[in-house]
Design an enzyme around this catalytic site. Structure first.
Site: not given
Ligand code: ITT
Length: 187
Positions: A9-10, A65, A142-143, A164, A170
């Site tokens: 996740n960039a 995570d 994301g959210y 943020k 985070r």
């Molecule tokens: P990894 O490769 O690090 O696992 P991922 O995107 O799959 O990347 P996660 O398994 O931790 O990451 O999934 C968390 C999800 O929640 C991710 O897809 C995001 O879209 C969302 N998320 C994580 N951090 C967020 C943030 O700071 N704000 C909004 N949404 C977030």
């Protein structure tokens, strides 16, 4: 300090770099990322950290995570935040909560990091808030467009990157990681 981050996740990488200015963080680029089969954020973060460790030579290995937990969904999507929605995540959560006034929620990040010497550090960050009724704002990912932190009226996507980087789930986990890793390096 240098670290290898096991994340695809960039956005996470960019945020952690901004939140940990004393750290030089590189992403682990690999096509054999392990499945996230853990029963908790910590277990999933550890799976990623241990994967990073197999590629990290003399640098810290970091796994992270995250998820969003809605009270109306008994804490869901939680661990499944990345994969539960077929389309846009924020729209899916808005739709799932369309018929309820139960808006309480929190965003959570768990960082597991392993030092070059093999010492493990675990750091947690939580941001309490509510799910908005509609999307607002354009920053973040994301959210962020539907999450309103407690005591505020704007969504995280409206509050912006600078907010943020200091106050998010985070950011709180990153601050706890900075303190815990410094302790680990002193001992
Ligand atoms: P990894 O490769 O690090 O696992 P991922 O995107 O799959 O990347 P996660 O398994 O931790 O990451 O999934 C968390 C999800 O929640 C991710 O897809 C995001 O879209 C969302 N998320 C994580 N951090 C967020 C943030 O700071 N704000 C909004 N949404 C977030």
């Amino acid at each position: 300090m240098r670290a290898l981050l096991a994340s695809q996740n960039a956005n996470k990488l960019a945020e952690l770099r901004a939140m940990l200015p004393d750290w030089e963080i590189e992403p682990l680029v690999a096509d054999d990322y392990p499945e996230e089969t853990g029963a908790s954020y910590e277990e999933n973060a550890r799976i990623k950290a241990r994967f990073a460790r197999t590629h990290a030579d003399g640098v810290w290995a970091i796994g992270e995570d995250s998820g969003i937990e809605a009270d109306a969904l008994d804490g869901g999507p939680g661990l499944h935040s990345a994969r539960w929605a077929a389309g846009d995540q924020a729209d899916a959560l808005l739709a799932a909560l369309a018929d309820t006034d139960v808006r309480g929620a929190r965003m959570r990040t768990v960082i597991v990091a392993v030092s070059p010497a093999g010492d493990e550090v675990v750091a947690v960050g939580v941001l309490e808030g509510e799910i908005a009724r509609e999307r607002r704002g354009t920053t973040g990912f994301g959210y962020d467009p539907i999450f309103v932190p407690t005591g505020l009226t704007q969504t995280v996507a409206e509050l912006g990157e600078e907010w943020k980087n200091v106050h998010s789930h985070r950011a709180r986990a990153a601050q706890a990681f900075a303190a815990a890793s410094a302790r680990a390096m002193r001992s």
